[in-house]
Each structure stands twice: as C-alpha cells, then as structure tokens.
Design a protein around this motif. Sequence first.
Motif, PDB file in Angstrom:
ATOM      1  N   ASP A 266      50.502  52.311  75.725  1.00  0.00           N
ATOM      2  CA  ASP A 266      50.537  52.975  74.425  1.00  0.00           C
ATOM      3  C   ASP A 266      49.703  54.256  74.525  1.00  0.00           C
ATOM      4  OD1 ASP A 266      47.885  52.305  74.251  1.00  0.00           O
ATOM      5  OD2 ASP A 266      48.229  50.549  72.990  1.00  0.00           O
TER       6      ASP A 266
ATOM      7  N   SER B 148      58.640  55.792  68.391  1.00  0.00           N
ATOM      8  CA  SER B 148      59.197  54.534  67.893  1.00  0.00           C
ATOM      9  C   SER B 148      58.435  54.116  66.658  1.00  0.00           C
ATOM     10  CB  SER B 148      59.063  53.460  68.982  1.00  0.00           C
ATOM     11  OG  SER B 148      59.051  52.184  68.403  1.00  0.00           O
ATOM     12  N   PRO B 149      59.130  53.484  65.683  1.00  0.00           N
ATOM     13  CA  PRO B 149      58.426  52.985  64.491  1.00  0.00           C
ATOM     14  C   PRO B 149      57.411  51.911  64.856  1.00  0.00           C
ATOM     15  CG  PRO B 149      60.820  52.837  64.214  1.00  0.00           C
ATOM     16  CD  PRO B 149      60.570  53.225  65.638  1.00  0.00           C
ATOM     17  N   HIS B 150      57.575  51.279  66.040  1.00  0.00           N
ATOM     18  CA  HIS B 150      56.642  50.221  66.457  1.00  0.00           C
ATOM     19  C   HIS B 150      55.487  50.782  67.286  1.00  0.00           C
ATOM     20  CE1 HIS B 150      59.731  47.595  64.958  1.00  0.00           C
ATOM     21  NE2 HIS B 150      60.607  48.132  65.780  1.00  0.00           N
ATOM     22  N   GLY B 151      55.359  52.071  67.310  1.00  0.00           N
ATOM     23  CA  GLY B 151      54.309  52.699  68.121  1.00  0.00           C
ATOM     24  C   GLY B 151      54.935  53.422  69.291  1.00  0.00           C
ATOM     25  N   ASP B 152      54.488  54.644  69.490  1.00  0.00           N
ATOM     26  CA  ASP B 152      55.051  55.436  70.597  1.00  0.00           C
ATOM     27  C   ASP B 152      54.714  54.787  71.933  1.00  0.00           C
ATOM     28  OD1 ASP B 152      55.674  57.043  68.535  1.00  0.00           O
ATOM     29  OD2 ASP B 152      54.502  58.777  69.188  1.00  0.00           O
ATOM     30  N   ARG B 153      55.651  54.864  72.870  1.00  0.00           N
ATOM     31  CA  ARG B 153      55.419  54.335  74.217  1.00  0.00           C
ATOM     32  C   ARG B 153      55.390  55.487  75.200  1.00  0.00           C
ATOM     33  NH1 ARG B 153      57.135  49.031  75.393  1.00  0.00           N
ATOM     34  NH2 ARG B 153      56.698  49.576  77.556  1.00  0.00           N
TER      35      ARG B 153
END
Lengths: 271, 148
Positions: A174, B63-68
């Motif tokens: 992340d 991403s809505p779930h956190g950028d990767r």
Amino acid sequence: MPDDPQSMNPTPYRVVSTAQELEGVVTLDLEPVDRAIPAARPGQFTMLYIPGFGESAISYSRIDAKKITHTIRGVGGVSNALIAKKVGEIIGVRGPFGKPWPVEIPEGGDLLIVAGGLGLAPLRPVLDHVVQHRDKFQNISLVAGARNPAAFLFLDEISKLKDLDVHVTVDAADKDWRGNVGVVTSILGQAEASCHGHAFVCGPELMMKFTALGLIEQGYDPTRIFLSMERSMHCGIGICGHCQLGPYLICRDGPVMSFDRLKNLMEIREL
Amino acid sequence: MNPVDQALSIPFFDGLAARHRAALASHARVSTFLEDEFVFRQDGHAATFWVLLEGRIALDVPSPHGDRVIATLNQGDILGFSWLFAPHRWQFDARAMTLVTAVEFDGAAIRQACEDDHELGFELMRRFARIVTSRLQHTRIQLLDLYA
C-alpha cells in the motif's frame, strides 16, 4: 555411509527462547541438554525431531557456539508442532548436515546475496559471517524480496546492516511502504556487487531459477551462482533417497549447489 | 555533466546517433517533483516521458479499497511509454515517493520528429519495446506469486 555413527540418533536439546517473526513463522533457540552436536557452517541444516510427529529438515538461521537457532514456518504436522514448542521443552536434533555456502570462495571480490521470502533465514549466517569478516570482501550487496511488507522476515535487522549495500522489494504494497515494489529480479541491477563476483541465492525454487537466469543475463558465470535447494529430506545422510534430484541427493550433495549443476534439472517437470 | 546529458548517458540511449541525441535533447527539460506529488494520473493524456535522475516513483492503481502500488522506478529508469502508443492515455497513477529530479521529454514533439525521421522512430521504438517486454516479464513473474 555416514561418518558419524551417531548421526541417526537425535541429541536432546532444550528450547531456551522463542520469537514469533511473522504469522506462522517462529524462531527457536536451542541449547543442548547434555552433549552438543558438532559445530555447523552457514547453509547447513539439522533434522529436528518431535516424538509422535516425526522429523523435519530445517536450516540454521544463526550459528552460535552455545546454541543453535532455527527459523521455522509451520506448513505441516512436524513444523506446526515445532513452532508450538514452549521454552523448556525438549526437541531431538540430528546434524549438522549438507554442503554449506562456500563463504571463503568470494573473498577478495564482490558478493551478491539474494533472498526471497523465508530464504533469508538460511542466508542470515552468511550475513553474520560477511559482516564479521567485512575486510575480506569488496562490495557486498543484499537484495531481498517478499510478498508484502507484513511478510518480510528480519526486515528491521537487515535495515540496520552497516557497510552492506542493501535493497529490499515487495511484490505488492500500500502507499505506506516507501521501498521498492516489484519482483526481486526487477531490482538486481541496483546492486553494487559486480557480475565478476559470486552470488548466493535462497528462496522458493522458481524465484531462485528466475534470479539465476537474470544474473546470467547480467554477466554472471553459472559456476559462480550458488543456490540452496529444498527437497523432502528424511535421513539427512544420503541413504534413503527421498531428496533425490536427478543424479544428486540434496541432503548429501547440497543443499547448496552451483547453478551450472542445477539449471537443466530445474527445467524437468518430473523432478 | 548537465542533467540532459546525464539523462542521455543511461544505457537506454547507448548506440544512438549524435543527431538523434541532439534531436531528443532539443525537446528535454529538467523537472522536479515533491514527495507524494503526482507526475501523472490514470486516464490523463500521455505526451511525455521522463528519465529519473534521482528519487523513486511509484506506479499506483487507484482503488476505492485503497490504492495499490504495483511497481516502483528508480534512478536511471524510464518513466512512461504510453506517450508513444495510441490512445496516448496513462494506464496508472505515477507518484513521487521521494523528492524526484528527472529529465522530461516532450513526447508530442518527439513523435513528430520520429515521423520526420523514421530512423529515429525505429531506434526509439526498439528501445521502448525492450522496456515494455522487460516489464511484461517482471509482471509475469509477479503473477507466479513466487513466495506462496
């Protein structure tokens, strides 16, 4: 045949400390209850025995005069029983077995150490050795990779290594991760160690294969690339044949072997 | 060595004729990015590439779930090849993970130079194709989930 007739008899060792390194990965420090097994060299392994469960081959993750240290991932009956051991409990130990990392050969030149995942554990005694004998080498680079930051073994420890050129990468991260992202082969070019030196590689077999091929592309000679192979070892002394890889018995002829002897064997599906 | 010459000295440009180097240099300028500053955003118009002289860049998938973060680029690496291929849209976000110094090349002008001089076009296409295949190979290895 084994040189030491005691090599099939486990020697009792007591667990003196345990450390949870990662989820499902534990380091055990063991001291002899009575007599000690012979001194080990970096890259060698022991057979750890728990009555009622069986034996498992585990590489040394640190070599010390008084105790032996193993870092173990729980993946089966024996290894899960090993990582559940508490301080004071007794484990049977046979060994040390196998061909070690040839730590003297790169002296006077460069050494590249490449670790993937838990492959850092069998290479930690090499790191200890080169740090202790730093003046005997030219450039020493460590390139280490893991699936993600949470799965990085000994990350704090390797971040503090002095006089070594250290590069780490993860396959996925992340935005909090400030290091490299990408497979370990993608950062081999960052290493200061030159292709005229030697390379020690340890990790999952596919990772080692792609790393070795990447190093050859950079100019490394296959005879100067050493891998630590893993197979199902039972006797540890080259008798039972469980760890056979083509013409080699990994417990006896390895686990550390040069890539020129392994390259063709690593491409055969049946092996 | 000035930054543009420094950028043109990376192995990527090895073997390039002097007149082609001069053509590239005429469309180059130094740029810097602060930590966490975006160099470009996904779906943006791609009209530039960079040679990184200092610092690290992350390629992110929003991403809505956190950028990767899917890859990082470092000193001596080339950032950006979408400028060369239609539809000239960035596929990912590029974000400076540290203070970054780079040399920026004007892709639109260089595309026109390639149209005018097909030899330059071939030389650049050959070099960028090598980058694309190398990153494809790394991605394939990444898909193998080596540490499983």
